[in-house]
Each structure stands twice: as C-alpha cells, then as structure tokens.
Design a protein around this motif. Structure first.
Motif, PDB file in Angstrom:
ATOM      1  N   SER A  12       0.784  -1.354   0.038  1.00  0.00           N
ATOM      2  CA  SER A  12       0.071  -0.064   0.054  1.00  0.00           C
ATOM      3  C   SER A  12       0.790   1.357   0.110  1.00  0.00           C
ATOM      4  O   SER A  12       2.141   1.428   0.400  1.00  0.00           O
ATOM      5  CB  SER A  12      -0.812  -0.095   1.198  1.00  0.00           C
ATOM      6  N   THR A  17       0.318  -2.153   4.500  1.00  0.00           N
ATOM      7  CA  THR A  17      -0.216  -3.324   4.083  1.00  0.00           C
ATOM      8  C   THR A  17       0.203  -4.142   3.005  1.00  0.00           C
ATOM      9  O   THR A  17       0.607  -3.405   1.988  1.00  0.00           O
ATOM     10  CB  THR A  17      -1.856  -3.064   4.183  1.00  0.00           C
ATOM     11  N   THR A  19      -0.954  -6.475   0.246  1.00  0.00           N
ATOM     12  CA  THR A  19      -1.890  -7.464  -0.494  1.00  0.00           C
ATOM     13  C   THR A  19      -1.502  -8.331  -1.418  1.00  0.00           C
ATOM     14  O   THR A  19      -0.681  -8.193  -2.294  1.00  0.00           O
ATOM     15  CB  THR A  19      -3.100  -6.558  -1.305  1.00  0.00           C
ATOM     16  N   THR A  21      -2.262 -11.684  -3.760  1.00  0.00           N
ATOM     17  CA  THR A  21      -3.289 -12.208  -4.669  1.00  0.00           C
ATOM     18  C   THR A  21      -2.777 -13.663  -5.140  1.00  0.00           C
ATOM     19  O   THR A  21      -1.777 -13.459  -5.424  1.00  0.00           O
ATOM     20  CB  THR A  21      -3.683 -11.421  -5.683  1.00  0.00           C
ATOM     21  N   ALA A  29      -5.268  -9.197   2.628  1.00  0.00           N
ATOM     22  CA  ALA A  29      -4.573  -7.930   2.999  1.00  0.00           C
ATOM     23  C   ALA A  29      -3.793  -8.008   4.240  1.00  0.00           C
ATOM     24  O   ALA A  29      -4.607  -8.190   5.069  1.00  0.00           O
ATOM     25  CB  ALA A  29      -5.597  -6.525   3.093  1.00  0.00           C
TER      26      ALA A  29
END
Length: 122
Positions: A12, A17, A19, A21, A29
């Motif tokens: 971020s 943070t 994240t 995927t 997150a």
C-alpha cells in the motif's frame, strides 16, 4: 507446501499493508505489523522449541522493501531494520487465512507479559 502461488504482491502507499493475490483468486490484505511480529525469522521464532520472542512496540512499522527469494518466497524488509524473515508463499497464505487468530494470540502474549503494541516513547 501450498499449491497456490501468488500472482501479485502489492504494498500500500502508506507501506502498512501487503496485499497478496493468489492464483485461485483469494486475496489477503496483510498488515505490516502482523507480518513483523509473526516473522518466520530466527530472530522472532528462535532456533528451537520455547525460544519464540514476543516482539512489542511495532504498531506503526512499515514495509521498506520486498525482495524475491527463489521461486518460493520473498524476503520482507521492515522500516525498523528487521529484514531476515523469508516469507514462503505457503506462510503468506497461512497469514491470510489464520492471521486474525495468530494476531489475537500475539496480543494475548503481550498482555500476559505486560507489553504493548505501541512503540516506547523516547
């Protein structure tokens, strides 16, 4: 070892943070503080049973860098200088799936030891 591989790791803008995927569509997150205090490094986990360290004062820690490590993990460097944790894809997945429970246990350890998530004031 997890059969799922990350397709994207994104920090971020505020560096608080990560994240992640995964190729099965799951997205997690992960707070920097949680990753720092649950780092898989020997500095945090110790070198054997009963050597785990409860790391206080990391509420505002940020992610400084992420460095790929082979094709199975990433080394995450934090802005407090800690950079020895190698986070495997399966460990990142575990933090995504069980992170809330693991962090709650960490908070209980802090309370039991009279420690705080807040940094010491200088």
């Amino acid at each position: 070892m997890s059969d799922n591989w990350p397709t994207e790791l994104k920090v971020s803008k505020d560096r608080q943070t990560l994240t992640v995927t995964f190729d099965d569509g799951q997205v997690f997150a992960l707070p920097a503080e949680m990753m720092r205090v649950l780092s898989p490094s020997a500095e945090v986990q110790g070198h054997g049973p009963g050597q785990k360290v409860t790391v206080p004062g990391k509420r505002h820690v940020g992610i400084r860098a992420i460095v790929p490590t082979g094709n199975y993990a990433a080394r995450i460097a934090f802005d407090d200088g800690h950079d020895s944790g190698i986070f495997t894809w399966s460990y990142l997945r575990e933090l995504g799936e069980r992170g809330a429970d693991l962090f709650a246990a960490y908070e209980a350890e802090l309370a039991e030891k009279g420690l705080s998530r807040d940094p010491k004031r200088s």
